[in-house]
Motif scaffolding. Structure first.
Motif, mmCIF file in Angstrom:
data_model
loop_
_atom_site.group_PDB
_atom_site.id
_atom_site.type_symbol
_atom_site.label_atom_id
_atom_site.label_comp_id
_atom_site.label_asym_id
_atom_site.label_seq_id
_atom_site.Cartn_x
_atom_site.Cartn_y
_atom_site.Cartn_z
ATOM 1 N N GLU A 153 -36.382 -9.239 -45.647
ATOM 2 C CA GLU A 153 -36.357 -8.661 -44.377
ATOM 3 C C GLU A 153 -37.163 -7.530 -43.988
ATOM 4 O O GLU A 153 -37.756 -6.948 -44.852
ATOM 5 N N TYR A 209 -22.839 -6.519 -49.530
ATOM 6 C CA TYR A 209 -23.542 -6.079 -48.317
ATOM 7 C C TYR A 209 -23.755 -7.480 -47.612
ATOM 8 O O TYR A 209 -25.168 -7.698 -47.376
ATOM 9 N N LEU A 210 -23.211 -7.956 -46.726
ATOM 10 C CA LEU A 210 -23.256 -9.205 -46.100
ATOM 11 C C LEU A 210 -23.923 -9.267 -44.883
ATOM 12 O O LEU A 210 -24.488 -10.295 -44.127
ATOM 13 N N GLN A 211 -24.263 -8.042 -44.244
ATOM 14 C CA GLN A 211 -25.023 -7.798 -43.099
ATOM 15 C C GLN A 211 -26.600 -7.663 -43.264
ATOM 16 O O GLN A 211 -27.512 -7.768 -42.378
ATOM 17 N N TYR A 212 -26.966 -8.148 -44.696
ATOM 18 C CA TYR A 212 -28.300 -8.087 -45.029
ATOM 19 C C TYR A 212 -28.961 -9.082 -44.111
ATOM 20 O O TYR A 212 -28.547 -10.131 -44.059
ATOM 21 N N GLU A 214 -29.537 -9.390 -41.062
ATOM 22 C CA GLU A 214 -28.811 -10.340 -39.909
ATOM 23 C C GLU A 214 -27.807 -11.252 -40.342
ATOM 24 O O GLU A 214 -27.423 -12.218 -39.770
ATOM 25 N N GLY A 215 -27.152 -11.154 -41.548
ATOM 26 C CA GLY A 215 -26.171 -11.762 -42.210
ATOM 27 C C GLY A 215 -26.555 -13.183 -42.504
ATOM 28 O O GLY A 215 -25.878 -14.134 -42.246
ATOM 29 N N THR A 223 -19.029 0.210 -41.617
ATOM 30 C CA THR A 223 -20.299 -0.582 -41.378
ATOM 31 C C THR A 223 -20.293 -1.871 -41.877
ATOM 32 O O THR A 223 -20.927 -2.762 -41.573
ATOM 33 N N TYR A 224 -19.288 -2.313 -43.203
ATOM 34 C CA TYR A 224 -19.376 -3.357 -43.869
ATOM 35 C C TYR A 224 -18.209 -4.494 -42.999
ATOM 36 O O TYR A 224 -18.251 -5.526 -43.441
ATOM 37 N N GLU A 271 -17.487 -5.732 -40.083
ATOM 38 C CA GLU A 271 -17.796 -6.816 -39.235
ATOM 39 C C GLU A 271 -18.208 -8.175 -39.998
ATOM 40 O O GLU A 271 -17.976 -9.036 -39.621
ATOM 41 N N SER A 272 -19.124 -7.851 -40.843
ATOM 42 C CA SER A 272 -19.714 -9.018 -41.645
ATOM 43 C C SER A 272 -18.591 -9.543 -42.472
ATOM 44 O O SER A 272 -18.720 -10.684 -42.527
ATOM 45 N N LYS A 278 -16.724 -11.767 -40.398
ATOM 46 C CA LYS A 278 -17.293 -13.054 -40.116
ATOM 47 C C LYS A 278 -17.315 -14.159 -41.126
ATOM 48 O O LYS A 278 -17.139 -15.372 -41.008
#
Length: 237
Positions: free
Chosen positions: A113, A179-182, A184-185, A214-215, A217-218, A221
């Motif tokens: 990333e 941490y699934l938002q890593y 951009e998912g 913060t976790y 939303e991901s 999804k």
């Protein structure tokens, strides 16, 4: 004055003697042991901590294995929980293999990333687990062919990544606040691509999330994809 000194010296003598005797009576409690593995996949030696169930050496039973990521943080309480639950009949006796970190960002991220240093080595770490660590554990210990993977936060994301890319490697996957938002998912995107193509029959996935806005939303999804794909044979919660 002399009499007082004699009394004090006598008291100190007996206290010291009692301390020495107490120290001699102490028995060392051993929680587990360290296993060293030379890894070609990672190009380094890795130590893992191993907890064996009570009565292991007197038994010919075979045991499921729980692999704990972030093992230097989770070995003591993880093996303690396993011991408590198994003693009370709430889970089978289980071998615990905890893997301490050397380079957390390198080992548990699947891509590089932007702004991350030393990232993107998740597949190498999976090769280490699949081709080196697990075969050694299965050879050295009385194991069942039932394996559980636990990860938290970044390693929780790695647990999900393992599930969506190599679902047959473990039977059950636990991801605490992954941490699934890593990047951009990226893991969520892979899940959408792969869950419809790979067999997840008789697999279990358990997800948890703490008070971490913060976790959310991901996580939403990812669970939406689980609902939409409705993979046959997958039990998830």
């Amino acid at each position: 004055m002399k009499r007082s000194r004699i009394i004090i010296v006598t008291i100190l003598f007996f206290l010291t003697a009692n301390i020495v005797n107490a120290q001699e009576a102490v028995e060392r409690i051993t929680l587990g042991h360290t296993l060293k593995i030379t890894s070609n996949a990672l190009g380094e030696d890795r130590n893992v901590f191993v907890y064996l169930p009570e009565g292991y050496f007197e038994s010919e039973n075979e045991y499921p294995v729980l692999y704990l990521l972030d093992g230097d943080e989770h070995f003591h309480h993880g093996s303690g929980i396993v011991q408590f639950l198994s003693t009370n009949g709430l889970m089978p006796q289980t071998i615990v293999v905890a893997i301490p970190n050397i380079a957390r960002m390198r080992d548990f991220t699947p891509t590089v990333e932007e702004g991350r240093v030393n990232a993107g080595g998740a597949d190498n770490f999976l090769n280490f687990m699949q081709n080196e660590l697990i075969p050694v554990v299965d050879t050295k210990y009385h194991t069942q062919q039932y394996r559980i993977l636990f990860g938290h936060s970044l390693t929780g994301m790695f647990s999900v990544y393992t599930f969506v890319t190599r679902p047959t490697l473990f039977n059950a996957y636990i991801a605490a606040s992954p941490y699934l938002q890593y990047d951009e998912g990226i893991v969520i995107k892979k899940a959408n691509e792969l869950l419809t193509k790979k067999s997840v029959d008789k697999k279990t996935l358990y997800l948890t999330l703490g008070d971490e806005p913060t976790y959310v939303e991901s996580m939403d999804k990812f669970t939406s994809i689980l609902k939409e794909t409705d993979a046959p044979g997958l039990e998830w919660k």
